[in-house]
Design an enzyme around this catalytic site. Sequence first.
Site, PDB file in Angstrom:
ATOM      1  N   GLU A  67       3.120 -20.516  -5.608  1.00 43.30           N
ATOM      2  CA  GLU A  67       2.743 -21.865  -6.027  1.00 43.30           C
ATOM      3  C   GLU A  67       1.501 -21.824  -6.913  1.00 43.30           C
ATOM      4  OE1 GLU A  67       3.320 -20.651  -3.103  1.00 43.30           O
ATOM      5  OE2 GLU A  67       3.970 -22.114  -1.616  1.00 43.30           O
ATOM      6  N   CYS A 102      -1.787 -22.854  -0.180  1.00 46.55           N
ATOM      7  CA  CYS A 102      -0.974 -23.377  -1.283  1.00 46.55           C
ATOM      8  C   CYS A 102      -0.818 -24.883  -1.167  1.00 46.55           C
ATOM      9  CB  CYS A 102       0.399 -22.712  -1.280  1.00 46.55           C
ATOM     10  SG  CYS A 102       0.307 -21.000  -1.802  1.00 46.55           S
ATOM     11  N   ARG A 202      14.771   3.238  -1.998  1.00 43.14           N
ATOM     12  CA  ARG A 202      13.518   3.678  -1.349  1.00 43.14           C
ATOM     13  C   ARG A 202      12.396   2.702  -1.671  1.00 43.14           C
ATOM     14  NH1 ARG A 202      13.398  10.155  -2.745  1.00 43.14           N
ATOM     15  NH2 ARG A 202      14.904  10.788  -1.158  1.00 43.14           N
ATOM     16  N   THR A 214      15.989  18.137   8.376  1.00 40.49           N
ATOM     17  CA  THR A 214      16.105  17.850   6.940  1.00 40.49           C
ATOM     18  C   THR A 214      14.931  18.462   6.188  1.00 40.49           C
ATOM     19  OG1 THR A 214      17.371  15.848   7.333  1.00 40.49           O
ATOM     20  CG2 THR A 214      16.183  15.956   5.253  1.00 40.49           C
ATOM     21  N   LEU A 222      10.869  13.046  -0.751  1.00 42.56           N
ATOM     22  CA  LEU A 222      11.078  11.697  -0.210  1.00 42.56           C
ATOM     23  C   LEU A 222      10.160  10.658  -0.845  1.00 42.56           C
ATOM     24  CD1 LEU A 222      11.434  12.573   3.613  1.00 42.56           C
ATOM     25  CD2 LEU A 222      13.269  12.235   1.958  1.00 42.56           C
TER      26      LEU A 222
END
Length: 350
Positions: A67, A102, A202, A214, A222
């Site tokens: 706003e 706002c 991501r 992993t 990553l």
Amino acid sequence: MLSRRHQPVPSVEWSEADVRFMRRALEVAEIGRGRVSPNPLVGCVLVQDGVIIAEGWHDHLGGLHAEQMAIHDAEQKGHSPNGSTAYITLEPCNHFGRTPPCTQALMWAGVRKAIVAHYDPNPTVRGKGVQVLEDAGIEVKTGLLEAEAAHQMREFLYWCEHRRPIVTVKLAVDKHGSVDDRSQSAGRFTSEGCLDAVHQLRKECDGIIVGVETIIRDDPSLNIRRVPAERQPLRIVIDPNGRIPKEAQVLTDGGETMVLSDDFSNLPALLNRLGDMEIQRVMVEGGPVTIMHFLDAGLVDEFYLVQADVEHQTPYPSGIDSQTITAAGLSLNQIITWGDESVQLFSRLD
Ligand code: AOF
Ligand code: ZN
């Protein structure tokens, strides 16, 4: 949950122009995606005599609220917001947070009418924003494109209600459901376009979760490199037995990584802790054992199953297919394309 006064008004009451202006507010809100968390995406347009005179959106955390940016935009363009109608995707805040309220900004700007898509579940707002505006003589209507707004800010809404992140999973498999070719050194087998899409995803997440396997097998970074990003997600490695190699990229590249010694039976508690850190959406990127733990615990909200048109010579079966995913309470929502790959998106959310 909502008081009667804040129930959505039936859509028949909205004019075509109302819908068009709110759609525009939703559109500009998207500009903040990936930059406003833990705040919601919010857009605002100011309309004078049927014409949009200014637009604003919550651009980044700590930046102006939608706003206030719209009012500023009107002034910059030499338009007076006095007497205008504000179309806002979220109920205006009435508290001093990172920015002043706002509601006050709208009142001072002389906005005559406010049309709001979705109420703000933040306990410090929750209907009070609308109340304050009405008390100041501003006409307020709520509920226009409410479902669209809810979808756009779903991470925020989910987190306000549950105090834990939405869990998104991404898994890429070959024609037979294998996640890795053990005859070759670890590497990717999906297209460049698919990788771009993964980096985009991501960017929309606050954290990325992987199991230590992993890290040991792929040593991934990553992070987000393929699309512009001002922020990097927190990397979270589940490593119950302290096996993460000291030289792993996630530990040595200077980015933020959290290594957790949680057992996989602790996943709900782990997500609650991430929620306490204001993490609203995490992506689980593997491997299959980690993903299976999340599925078994019924904690997956969205699943992107990437189907690559290749065959691994020495396959490593994921044990995960569309049946496994639907058995965990998700349903096929849509089929999309990422680069050369077809992606099935399963979801339990709207
Ligand atoms: C609005 N317009 O554009 C946004 C709102 O930390 P702060 O000060 O930025 O305040 C964040 C809270 O304000 C957030 O939790 C949500 O309730 C509301 N977000 N409100 O009027 C906006 N982003
Ligand atoms: Zn605000």
